[in-house]
Design a protein around this motif. Structure first.
Motif, PDB file in Angstrom:
ATOM      1  N   LEU A  23       5.948  -5.090  -3.438  1.00  0.00           N
ATOM      2  CA  LEU A  23       5.442  -4.015  -4.289  1.00  0.00           C
ATOM      3  C   LEU A  23       6.214  -2.714  -4.061  1.00  0.00           C
ATOM      4  O   LEU A  23       6.463  -1.956  -5.007  1.00  0.00           O
ATOM      5  CB  LEU A  23       3.952  -3.794  -4.030  1.00  0.00           C
ATOM      6  CG  LEU A  23       3.026  -4.950  -4.421  1.00  0.00           C
ATOM      7  CD1 LEU A  23       1.584  -4.645  -4.022  1.00  0.00           C
ATOM      8  CD2 LEU A  23       3.109  -5.260  -5.908  1.00  0.00           C
ATOM      9  N   VAL A  24       6.613  -2.433  -2.809  1.00  0.00           N
ATOM     10  CA  VAL A  24       7.326  -1.186  -2.504  1.00  0.00           C
ATOM     11  C   VAL A  24       8.801  -1.278  -2.877  1.00  0.00           C
ATOM     12  O   VAL A  24       9.346  -0.379  -3.532  1.00  0.00           O
ATOM     13  CB  VAL A  24       7.160  -0.838  -1.009  1.00  0.00           C
ATOM     14  CG1 VAL A  24       8.041   0.356  -0.632  1.00  0.00           C
ATOM     15  CG2 VAL A  24       5.698  -0.532  -0.689  1.00  0.00           C
ATOM     16  N   ARG A  25       9.461  -2.379  -2.504  1.00  0.00           N
ATOM     17  CA  ARG A  25      10.927  -2.448  -2.612  1.00  0.00           C
ATOM     18  C   ARG A  25      11.415  -3.111  -3.891  1.00  0.00           C
ATOM     19  O   ARG A  25      12.555  -2.893  -4.299  1.00  0.00           O
ATOM     20  CB  ARG A  25      11.481  -3.172  -1.387  1.00  0.00           C
ATOM     21  CG  ARG A  25      11.159  -2.460  -0.085  1.00  0.00           C
ATOM     22  CD  ARG A  25      11.642  -3.229   1.120  1.00  0.00           C
ATOM     23  NE  ARG A  25      13.099  -3.372   1.116  1.00  0.00           N
ATOM     24  CZ  ARG A  25      13.779  -4.117   1.996  1.00  0.00           C
ATOM     25  NH1 ARG A  25      13.099  -4.793   2.924  1.00  0.00           N
ATOM     26  NH2 ARG A  25      15.076  -4.201   1.925  1.00  0.00           N
ATOM     27  N   VAL A  26      10.583  -3.933  -4.515  1.00  0.00           N
ATOM     28  CA  VAL A  26      10.985  -4.593  -5.764  1.00  0.00           C
ATOM     29  C   VAL A  26      10.316  -3.925  -6.965  1.00  0.00           C
ATOM     30  O   VAL A  26      10.993  -3.533  -7.919  1.00  0.00           O
ATOM     31  CB  VAL A  26      10.645  -6.099  -5.716  1.00  0.00           C
ATOM     32  CG1 VAL A  26      11.035  -6.781  -7.031  1.00  0.00           C
ATOM     33  CG2 VAL A  26      11.377  -6.774  -4.555  1.00  0.00           C
ATOM     34  N   ALA A  27       8.992  -3.780  -6.908  1.00  0.00           N
ATOM     35  CA  ALA A  27       8.281  -3.165  -8.021  1.00  0.00           C
ATOM     36  C   ALA A  27       8.316  -1.637  -7.981  1.00  0.00           C
ATOM     37  O   ALA A  27       7.842  -0.985  -8.918  1.00  0.00           O
ATOM     38  CB  ALA A  27       6.830  -3.644  -8.046  1.00  0.00           C
ATOM     39  N   PRO A  50      11.040  -7.113 -10.846  1.00  0.00           N
ATOM     40  CA  PRO A  50      10.297  -5.850 -10.728  1.00  0.00           C
ATOM     41  C   PRO A  50       9.068  -5.765 -11.625  1.00  0.00           C
ATOM     42  O   PRO A  50       8.163  -4.979 -11.354  1.00  0.00           O
ATOM     43  CB  PRO A  50      11.338  -4.797 -11.139  1.00  0.00           C
ATOM     44  CG  PRO A  50      12.653  -5.438 -10.902  1.00  0.00           C
ATOM     45  CD  PRO A  50      12.459  -6.893 -11.194  1.00  0.00           C
ATOM     46  N   ALA A  51       9.024  -6.555 -12.681  1.00  0.00           N
ATOM     47  CA  ALA A  51       7.861  -6.524 -13.584  1.00  0.00           C
ATOM     48  C   ALA A  51       6.647  -7.217 -12.983  1.00  0.00           C
ATOM     49  O   ALA A  51       5.534  -7.087 -13.496  1.00  0.00           O
ATOM     50  CB  ALA A  51       8.226  -7.174 -14.921  1.00  0.00           C
ATOM     51  N   ALA A  52       6.845  -7.988 -11.916  1.00  0.00           N
ATOM     52  CA  ALA A  52       5.740  -8.704 -11.258  1.00  0.00           C
ATOM     53  C   ALA A  52       5.108  -7.790 -10.219  1.00  0.00           C
ATOM     54  O   ALA A  52       5.716  -7.478  -9.194  1.00  0.00           O
ATOM     55  CB  ALA A  52       6.247  -9.985 -10.614  1.00  0.00           C
ATOM     56  N   GLY A  53       3.896  -7.345 -10.500  1.00  0.00           N
ATOM     57  CA  GLY A  53       3.203  -6.447  -9.591  1.00  0.00           C
ATOM     58  C   GLY A  53       2.041  -7.112  -8.895  1.00  0.00           C
ATOM     59  O   GLY A  53       2.010  -8.336  -8.694  1.00  0.00           O
ATOM     60  N   ALA A  73       0.962   0.733  -3.531  1.00  0.00           N
ATOM     61  CA  ALA A  73       1.145  -0.613  -2.989  1.00  0.00           C
ATOM     62  C   ALA A  73      -0.094  -1.049  -2.212  1.00  0.00           C
ATOM     63  O   ALA A  73      -0.532  -2.208  -2.309  1.00  0.00           O
ATOM     64  CB  ALA A  73       2.377  -0.655  -2.087  1.00  0.00           C
ATOM     65  N   ALA A  74      -0.691  -0.124  -1.440  1.00  0.00           N
ATOM     66  CA  ALA A  74      -1.923  -0.447  -0.718  1.00  0.00           C
ATOM     67  C   ALA A  74      -3.049  -0.780  -1.694  1.00  0.00           C
ATOM     68  O   ALA A  74      -3.848  -1.694  -1.454  1.00  0.00           O
ATOM     69  CB  ALA A  74      -2.329   0.715   0.185  1.00  0.00           C
ATOM     70  N   ALA A  75      -3.100  -0.045  -2.807  1.00  0.00           N
ATOM     71  CA  ALA A  75      -4.093  -0.366  -3.835  1.00  0.00           C
ATOM     72  C   ALA A  75      -3.838  -1.742  -4.429  1.00  0.00           C
ATOM     73  O   ALA A  75      -4.773  -2.487  -4.735  1.00  0.00           O
ATOM     74  CB  ALA A  75      -4.068   0.701  -4.935  1.00  0.00           C
ATOM     75  N   GLY A  76      -2.552  -2.101  -4.574  1.00  0.00           N
ATOM     76  CA  GLY A  76      -2.211  -3.432  -5.062  1.00  0.00           C
ATOM     77  C   GLY A  76      -2.665  -4.519  -4.102  1.00  0.00           C
ATOM     78  O   GLY A  76      -3.190  -5.560  -4.523  1.00  0.00           O
ATOM     79  N   LEU A  77      -2.469  -4.293  -2.796  1.00  0.00           N
ATOM     80  CA  LEU A  77      -2.934  -5.262  -1.799  1.00  0.00           C
ATOM     81  C   LEU A  77      -4.461  -5.368  -1.829  1.00  0.00           C
ATOM     82  O   LEU A  77      -5.018  -6.458  -1.653  1.00  0.00           O
ATOM     83  CB  LEU A  77      -2.464  -4.833  -0.409  1.00  0.00           C
ATOM     84  CG  LEU A  77      -0.953  -4.864  -0.170  1.00  0.00           C
ATOM     85  CD1 LEU A  77      -0.612  -4.295   1.202  1.00  0.00           C
ATOM     86  CD2 LEU A  77      -0.400  -6.295  -0.296  1.00  0.00           C
TER      87      LEU A  77
END
Length: 410
Positions: free
Chosen positions: A238-242, A304-307, A249-253
């Protein structure tokens, strides 16, 4: 078997779940702390993968002796002994000043928390009826999802205020409190008689079992890989690709883990009904696991489109393989349950360690070969996809004429 009364069973479940919550939190916390630890200790991707995987290395190393000890001494004595190690490991991690000390504390943490799932599952094998075992297993994993949720946004909010080192001291105190709860709530253990001809502590009958061997590659790559992604590599992706900032990123996790919580809650509700209808674990895995392979392939293509939602879909679709764990326990006599469950757990967490470190090595390796960060991550995930597809192929081909309804030994 000596079944527990419902009220006692609930108290026992909650006591074990309290400890497992912190085990899951500590398992996944490196994904959230990866930006902080990378900066403070100047870590490469391979170092980050090794640090996260160190937990699973310690976890895996203890599984075989743990299984024999669980069968001999019971869940209560063993989990209390190991949680004492976990308390010391959290304190050591908070005091670490070098990467080697940090890694040693992380490995010791894996050792200390290595009984947090196997101890209750061994107890449930004797204390609960088969349908209740399936439900309890899924709801223990749901508790783990709560712990992983706590390792995301709550940790991200607390670290800037208090720092990551005091946080580990608080976790040490919480684990000590869970020891007190278990000591008060969990019953003593009466060792069951061993099967005729079985040497005490021997794993021979477990390793020889065709059903166990059929599930082992899935446990290593699919189950272990899901945990490796959930507890580490979803964060760096999430940080380095998206290109998400750390808080996003923490919200994504957090999103990933709340989806996993819902998945395990649903499995806990559905499993007893599916079992009563004769729908086997094998059939569910065979039908459901290809969904995770398809989602992973889409993530590799999307880049990068995959979040977070894409990784949540992958992890949720991978939960089909979690059904194998209680099935393995019920396929063996109660006197072998600790060894069977711990042997399968060894397979799973060996896979977590290999996949976590392996993805880090592959990302660095593809980068050294000239690929950019995004393409290096995509190529590493493509290798993981190939391994997962191979394990599924073996599962389908091995004993394909023996789709087995687990024989529950009394």
């Amino acid at each position: 078997m000596s079944l527990l009364r419902p009220r006692t069973a609930v108290a026992v479940f909650l006591a074990f779940a309290f400890a497992y919550f912190f085990a899951a939190l500590l398992r996944a916390i490196t994904a959230t702390l990866s930006p902080v630890l990378t900066q403070e200790f100047a870590l490469h991707s391979r170092d980050l993968g090794l640090l996260a995987g160190g937990y699973f290395l310690g976890f895996a190393a203890i599984q075989l002796p743990l299984g024999a000890w669980l069968d001999r001494h019971g869940p209560k004595r063993m989990i209390l002994a190991f949680l004492g190690i976990a308390v010391a490991a959290c304190i050591a991690f908070s005091l670490a000043r070098t990467f080697s000390t940090l890694l040693a504390a992380r490995i010791l943490c894996g050792v200390g928390l290595g009984a947090c799932l196997m101890a209750p599952l061994t107890g449930f094998r004797r204390w609960l009826e088969p349908a209740a075992q399936l439900r309890a297993n899924s709801w223990m994993l749901m508790t783990g999802s709560f712990g992983m949720m706590a390792s995301t946004l709550p940790v991200q909010w607390l670290v800037p205020v208090f720092g990551w080192r005091p946080l580990f001291l608080v976790l040490a105190a919480a684990i000590a409190l869970s020891m007190l709860v278990i000591a008060l709530a969990v019953p003593a253990w009466q060792r069951p008689s061993a099967p005729a001809g079985e040497r005490p502590g021997s794993y021979a009958q477990v390793w020889r079992d065709p059903y166990f061997r059929r599930l082992a590659p899935l446990g290593f790559f699919s189950y272990g890989g899901m945990i490796a992604i959930q507890t580490l590599w979803a964060g760096p992706w999430l940080v380095r690709v998206a290109a998400d900032p750390p808080l996003q990123a923490a919200a994504g996790l957090f999103t990933i883990n709340i989806c996993m919580l819902g998945a395990f809650l649903s499995w806990g509700a559905l499993n007893p009904q599916l079992a009563r209808r004769g729908i086997t674990t094998d059939r569910l895995i065979a039908a459901g696991l290809p969904l995770s392979l398809a989602v992973l392939a889409a993530i590799v293509l999307a880049g990068p489109a995959a979040g977070a939602w894409a990784w949540a879909a992958f992890c949720v679709c991978s939960t089909f393989v979690s059904l194998a764990q209680p099935a393995v326990g019920m396929a063996f006599a109660p006197a072998l349950a600790g060894r069977a469950l711990s042997a399968f757990n060894l397979v799973i967490f060996s896979g977590v360690f290999v996949v976590q470190w392996g993805i880090g090595l592959l990302v660095d390796g593809f980068g050294a070969a000239g690929l950019g960060t995004v393409d290096a991550f995509r190529a590493a995930m493509a290798v993981f996809l190939a391994c997962s597809a191979g394990s599924y192929g073996y599962f389908m081909l091995a004993n394909r004429d023996n789709d087995r309804t687990v024989t529950v030994h009394p």
